[in-house]
Scaffold this active site. Structure first.
Site, PDB file in Angstrom:
ATOM      1  N   GLU A  12      -9.745  -1.692   5.018  1.00 24.85           N
ATOM      2  CA  GLU A  12     -10.293  -1.540   6.328  1.00 24.85           C
ATOM      3  C   GLU A  12     -11.711  -2.048   6.304  1.00 24.85           C
ATOM      4  O   GLU A  12     -12.431  -2.576   5.420  1.00 24.85           O
ATOM      5  CB  GLU A  12     -10.682   0.141   6.311  1.00 24.85           C
ATOM      6  CG  GLU A  12      -9.170   0.940   6.335  1.00 24.85           C
ATOM      7  CD  GLU A  12      -8.711   0.892   7.646  1.00 24.85           C
ATOM      8  OE1 GLU A  12      -8.511   0.193   8.322  1.00 24.85           O
ATOM      9  OE2 GLU A  12      -8.053   2.274   7.821  1.00 24.85           O
ATOM     10  N   HIS A  66      -7.312  -4.734   9.935  1.00 27.82           N
ATOM     11  CA  HIS A  66      -7.319  -4.498   8.503  1.00 27.82           C
ATOM     12  C   HIS A  66      -5.958  -5.321   8.011  1.00 27.82           C
ATOM     13  O   HIS A  66      -5.380  -5.688   8.891  1.00 27.82           O
ATOM     14  CB  HIS A  66      -7.039  -3.039   8.258  1.00 27.82           C
ATOM     15  CG  HIS A  66      -5.990  -2.280   8.568  1.00 27.82           C
ATOM     16  ND1 HIS A  66      -5.981  -1.192   8.978  1.00 27.82           N
ATOM     17  CD2 HIS A  66      -4.701  -2.536   8.712  1.00 27.82           C
ATOM     18  CE1 HIS A  66      -4.897  -0.684   9.472  1.00 27.82           C
ATOM     19  NE2 HIS A  66      -4.148  -1.788   9.253  1.00 27.82           N
ATOM     20  N   ASP A  69       0.946  -1.170   0.094  1.00 21.69           N
ATOM     21  CA  ASP A  69      -0.100   0.108   0.006  1.00 21.69           C
ATOM     22  C   ASP A  69       0.988   1.422  -0.236  1.00 21.69           C
ATOM     23  O   ASP A  69       2.174   1.125   0.126  1.00 21.69           O
ATOM     24  CB  ASP A  69      -0.867  -0.017   1.320  1.00 21.69           C
ATOM     25  CG  ASP A  69      -0.473  -0.638   2.418  1.00 21.69           C
ATOM     26  OD1 ASP A  69       0.883  -0.522   2.513  1.00 21.69           O
ATOM     27  OD2 ASP A  69      -1.072  -1.089   3.420  1.00 21.69           O
ATOM     28  N   ASN A  74      -7.843  -3.094  14.147  1.00 23.99           N
ATOM     29  CA  ASN A  74      -9.170  -3.226  13.562  1.00 23.99           C
ATOM     30  C   ASN A  74      -9.262  -4.107  12.672  1.00 23.99           C
ATOM     31  O   ASN A  74     -10.585  -4.584  12.021  1.00 23.99           O
ATOM     32  CB  ASN A  74      -9.585  -1.823  13.075  1.00 23.99           C
ATOM     33  CG  ASN A  74      -8.782  -1.262  11.838  1.00 23.99           C
ATOM     34  OD1 ASN A  74      -8.070  -2.312  11.083  1.00 23.99           O
ATOM     35  ND2 ASN A  74      -9.340  -0.139  11.151  1.00 23.99           N
TER      36      ASN A  74
END
Ligand code: F6R
Length: 250
Positions: free
Chosen positions: A147, A142, A71, A140
């Site tokens: 996400e 991801h 990313d 979280n």
């Protein structure tokens, strides 16, 4: 039937890094033109240290390896100190014999982000696909910058970052989460899951809950890492703290 992903628990973060570096070194010896998918973040820092060590000892040769980072922040030029390209140079590529023409990044400053995502998918295909995808995990759930959401995207795409993700990347942008770009480009879930092998590393107590949900929970877009349960050749390497919520359910 063997569970997926396989869970490997090691004593501490250094042991996790050593074990994965050993595997990367061994895989590179078997296939010098290995196609590696690479993460950034705090977790892989020790891994990159260990890979540099392996290289210095003559036990890892990166000259023919092809790499694809997962990313990049949108609007951040490749030379910006906060870019993931700069991160990779700082912690790995400047210290090993990787060939810059074989290290691939998403260009966060590309004029047309959609076209840039398509270019990246095309480059991954042209390299023959990813042999070994290394992943971290956000608290979280991801992976890459996929996400939690009602829907996930299969291919490399533009994504809006969650506030917690911007906070955890603040150090790259002078310590202020508000200065972390609000958007990024990320490989998609399909891009990641098509890797022939995947290893997710997680260390520290802050990852214990998302790891527990990844291993024991349902497959859900609300925890993108849970899709690794569908992969035929996925491992997660944990230190004891990240494994601490797994209890006896493994
Ligand atoms: C970054 C990436 C992210 C990180 C995740 C964990 O390239 O792919 O999914 O792996 O945000 O980051 P750390 O390791 O800093 O906890």
């Amino acid at each position: 039937m063997e569970r997926s992903p396989r869970v490997v628990i090691l004593a501490d973060a250094r042991a996790v890094a050593r074990e994965l570096a050993r595997r990367v070194g061994e895989t590179l010896r078997a296939k010098p033109d290995l196609v590696l998918g690479l993460p950034t973040g705090r977790t892989p820092l020790l891994l990159y240290q260990e890979l540099v060590e392996l290289y210095r000892r003559g036990e890892a040769d990166f000259s023919r390896a092809i790499t694809f980072n997962l990313d990049e922040f949108l609007g951040v030029s490749p030379g910006h100190p906060g870019s993931y390209r700069s991160f990779m140079r700082r912690f790995l590529f400047d210290h090993v014999n990787a060939d810059p023409s074989r290290t691939n990044f998403l260009d966060g400053a590309a004029a047309d982000p959609q076209e840039e995502c398509e270019r990246y998918e095309h480059e991954i295909d042209r390299a023959g696909g990813i042999d070994l995808q290394i992943l971290g995990i956000g608290t979280n759930g991801h992976i890459g910058f996929n996400e939690p959401a009602a829907e996930l995207e299969a291919r490399t795409h533009r994504v809006r970052l969650k506030p917690e993700t911007r906070r955890s990347n603040a150090a790259l942008f002078g310590g202020d989460a508000e200065t972390v770009p609000a958007e990024a480009l990320s490989m998609g879930m399909g891009t990641i899951l098509q890797a022939r092998a995947a290893v997710l590393i997680a260390t520290g107590r802050s990852k214990a809950l998302c790891v527990e949900r990844l291993v024991n929970g349902p497959i859900t877009t609300l925890l993108p890492a849970s899709f690794l349960q569908l992969h035929r050749n996925a491992d997660i390497y944990l230190d004891e703290e990240a494994a601490s919520a797994l209890g006896g359910t493994r």
